[in-house]
Design a protein around this motif. Structure first.
Motif, mmCIF file in Angstrom:
data_model
loop_
_atom_site.group_PDB
_atom_site.id
_atom_site.type_symbol
_atom_site.label_atom_id
_atom_site.label_comp_id
_atom_site.label_asym_id
_atom_site.label_seq_id
_atom_site.Cartn_x
_atom_site.Cartn_y
_atom_site.Cartn_z
ATOM 1 N N ILE A 194 0.718 -1.227 0.160
ATOM 2 C CA ILE A 194 0.006 -0.052 0.033
ATOM 3 C C ILE A 194 0.720 1.124 0.104
ATOM 4 O O ILE A 194 1.860 1.401 0.868
ATOM 5 N N ASN A 195 0.692 2.174 -1.056
ATOM 6 C CA ASN A 195 1.392 3.397 -1.103
ATOM 7 C C ASN A 195 0.889 4.243 -0.120
ATOM 8 O O ASN A 195 -0.356 4.737 0.056
ATOM 9 N N GLU A 196 1.525 4.713 0.882
ATOM 10 C CA GLU A 196 1.052 5.527 2.258
ATOM 11 C C GLU A 196 0.609 7.102 1.464
ATOM 12 O O GLU A 196 -0.437 7.464 2.248
ATOM 13 N N GLU A 197 1.043 7.684 0.333
ATOM 14 C CA GLU A 197 0.709 8.797 -0.022
ATOM 15 C C GLU A 197 -0.550 8.633 -0.815
ATOM 16 O O GLU A 197 -1.537 9.787 -0.514
ATOM 17 N N THR A 198 -0.840 7.832 -1.605
ATOM 18 C CA THR A 198 -2.005 7.365 -2.337
ATOM 19 C C THR A 198 -3.183 6.532 -1.664
ATOM 20 O O THR A 198 -4.332 6.598 -1.778
ATOM 21 N N GLY A 199 -2.620 5.674 -0.689
ATOM 22 C CA GLY A 199 -3.421 4.843 -0.208
ATOM 23 C C GLY A 199 -3.940 3.559 -1.034
ATOM 24 O O GLY A 199 -4.852 3.168 -0.672
ATOM 25 N N LEU A 200 -3.431 3.614 -2.200
ATOM 26 C CA LEU A 200 -3.626 2.418 -3.124
ATOM 27 C C LEU A 200 -2.577 1.562 -3.263
ATOM 28 O O LEU A 200 -1.410 1.681 -2.792
ATOM 29 N N PRO A 201 -3.011 0.050 -3.459
ATOM 30 C CA PRO A 201 -1.906 -0.965 -3.619
ATOM 31 C C PRO A 201 -1.178 -0.645 -4.841
ATOM 32 O O PRO A 201 -1.878 -0.332 -5.849
ATOM 33 N N GLU A 202 0.033 -1.211 -4.733
ATOM 34 C CA GLU A 202 0.946 -1.061 -5.987
ATOM 35 C C GLU A 202 1.598 -2.416 -6.041
ATOM 36 O O GLU A 202 1.825 -2.985 -5.341
ATOM 37 N N VAL A 203 1.768 -2.872 -7.403
ATOM 38 C CA VAL A 203 2.140 -4.052 -7.810
ATOM 39 C C VAL A 203 3.670 -4.112 -8.169
ATOM 40 O O VAL A 203 3.872 -3.174 -9.243
ATOM 41 N N ASP A 204 4.489 -4.823 -7.890
ATOM 42 C CA ASP A 204 5.878 -5.197 -8.088
ATOM 43 C C ASP A 204 5.800 -6.046 -9.368
ATOM 44 O O ASP A 204 5.677 -7.332 -9.274
ATOM 45 N N ASN A 205 5.877 -5.585 -10.412
ATOM 46 C CA ASN A 205 5.978 -6.511 -11.717
ATOM 47 C C ASN A 205 6.965 -7.604 -11.822
ATOM 48 O O ASN A 205 6.675 -8.690 -12.346
ATOM 49 N N GLU A 206 8.223 -7.456 -11.076
ATOM 50 C CA GLU A 206 9.174 -8.471 -11.145
ATOM 51 C C GLU A 206 8.968 -9.392 -10.052
ATOM 52 O O GLU A 206 9.131 -10.702 -10.136
ATOM 53 N N LYS A 207 7.972 -9.273 -8.971
ATOM 54 C CA LYS A 207 7.872 -10.034 -8.041
ATOM 55 C C LYS A 207 6.630 -10.789 -8.151
ATOM 56 O O LYS A 207 6.332 -12.061 -7.793
ATOM 57 N N CYS A 208 5.659 -10.190 -8.973
ATOM 58 C CA CYS A 208 4.231 -10.673 -8.980
ATOM 59 C C CYS A 208 4.317 -12.145 -9.941
ATOM 60 O O CYS A 208 4.825 -12.011 -10.940
ATOM 61 N N THR A 209 3.844 -13.235 -9.679
ATOM 62 C CA THR A 209 3.743 -14.312 -10.209
ATOM 63 C C THR A 209 2.379 -14.558 -10.760
ATOM 64 O O THR A 209 2.055 -15.694 -11.558
ATOM 65 N N ALA A 210 1.565 -13.706 -10.606
ATOM 66 C CA ALA A 210 0.176 -13.740 -11.411
ATOM 67 C C ALA A 210 -0.709 -14.985 -10.713
ATOM 68 O O ALA A 210 -1.457 -15.723 -11.405
ATOM 69 N N CYS A 211 -0.535 -15.326 -9.462
ATOM 70 C CA CYS A 211 -0.988 -16.652 -8.861
ATOM 71 C C CYS A 211 -2.595 -16.189 -8.698
ATOM 72 O O CYS A 211 -3.318 -17.108 -8.181
ATOM 73 N N GLY A 212 -2.914 -14.945 -8.457
ATOM 74 C CA GLY A 212 -4.347 -14.479 -8.464
ATOM 75 C C GLY A 212 -5.096 -14.474 -6.692
ATOM 76 O O GLY A 212 -6.109 -14.346 -6.400
ATOM 77 N N ALA A 213 -3.894 -14.527 -5.800
ATOM 78 C CA ALA A 213 -4.301 -14.515 -4.486
ATOM 79 C C ALA A 213 -5.055 -13.262 -4.142
ATOM 80 O O ALA A 213 -6.246 -13.069 -3.525
#
Length: 299
Positions: free
Chosen positions: A162-181
């Motif tokens: 969660i980005n503290e400034e925007t309050g929205l979640p951000e996804v790291d493209n390198e770490k994301c495995t698209a598991c869908g959790a």
């Protein structure tokens, strides 16, 4: 002494009969397990995330072996292991498998703290599921991100925060495995798995608000108002407006970005595209006044 001997003989006979009964039962009710299932399980990453649609890597291994016996592995994919793991599994099972395009989780909400102000204070259990069950949350938008981080807790790979400034979640493209959790954890369905695209470039509508345009604009300044300008501009028919909200089909989208330019609320995001170079300002030709003076002299 005879009583002890008799007891030993009786107990021995009972034990022998019980062993024979257990042996017969084990043979009669034995469940055969294909040894390939264990071999495939060893190749899988062991994350047990459920992103493949099966209950853990054991269920995925069983489905892969059954698919191989049926002659096709279509529709079976390990999002964590990716193409490398699926390639090794296909080699083990003697099958060919189509290489699917990699995907990544995308947060379809643009309503940051700046664009979507709070109108209430929530004092209950600090989870997205609990807040969603209580109503619209702390803002006037009943469709946007609640910012409690259920998706962060669900991700086993540390790919979302969660980005503290925007309050929205951000996804790291390198770490994301698209598991869908994270997709399953979000009660408002604002997280979607989309194709990473060439050079990680993607175009998507960062809004899922189904309210009419006027209502949406009161709740969020950058929400989709369903005007349909993007759909009319798209030359590939990749955009449809349903329920007052536009959606871009990533299978049809050709990343031309024409929809981005015409969106009046900037609800369409183009990710990882190079910044366009500013056009040079036109300069005056210094030769003109000289030529005019010469023409006057000649006259």
């Amino acid at each position: 002494m005879n009583f002890i001997l008799i007891a030993v003989i009786v107990l021995g006979a009972i034990g022998l009969i019980a062993a024979l009964v257990l042996y017969v039962c084990s043979k009669k009710f034995a469940v055969y397990e294909d040894p390939r299932i264990a071999q495939v399980s060893e190749l899988l990453p062991g994350a047990n995330c459920g992103g493949c649609g099966f209950p853990g890597c054991g269920g995925m291994a069983d489905a892969l072996v059954k698919g191989a016996d049926a002659g096709s592995l279509d529709g079976l994919n390990c999002p964590v292991g990716g193409a490398d793991v699926m390639g090794r599994v296909a080699d083990l099972l003697g099958m060919a498998i189509a290489n699917g395009e990699p995907k990544v989780a995308v947060v379809r909400c643009n309503g940051s703290c700046e664009h979507r102000p709070k109108i209430a204070e929530y004092a209950g259990l600090r989870t997205c599921a609990a807040m969603h069950a209580c109503g619209a949350g702390e803002t006037a938008c009943g469709f946007g991100c609640l910012g409690c981080g259920d998706c962060v807790k669900a991700c086993q790979f540390g790919a979302i925060n969660i980005n503290e400034e925007t309050g929205l979640p951000e996804v790291d493209n390198e770490k994301c495995t698209a598991c869908g959790a994270c997709v399953k954890a979000c009660p408002r369905n604002i997280i979607e798995l989309r194709k990473k695209g060439p050079k990680n470039r993607r175009v998507f509508v960062s809004c899922v608000n189904k309210d009419k345009g006027a209502v949406t604009m009161k709740a969020c300044k950058v929400g989709c108002i369903g005007c349909g300008k993007c759909a009319k501009e798209c030359p590939f028919g990749a955009i449809a407006v349903e329920g007052n909200c536009a959606y871009i089909d990533f299978e049809k989208c050709r990343l031309c970005k024409k929809c981005v330019a015409v969106c009046p609320t900037k609800a369409i995001h183009a990710v990882n595209f190079p910044t366009p170079k500013p056009k040079p300002e036109p300069t005056e030709n210094p030769e003109r006044p000289v030529n005019n003076e010469r023409k006057e002299e000649q006259a």
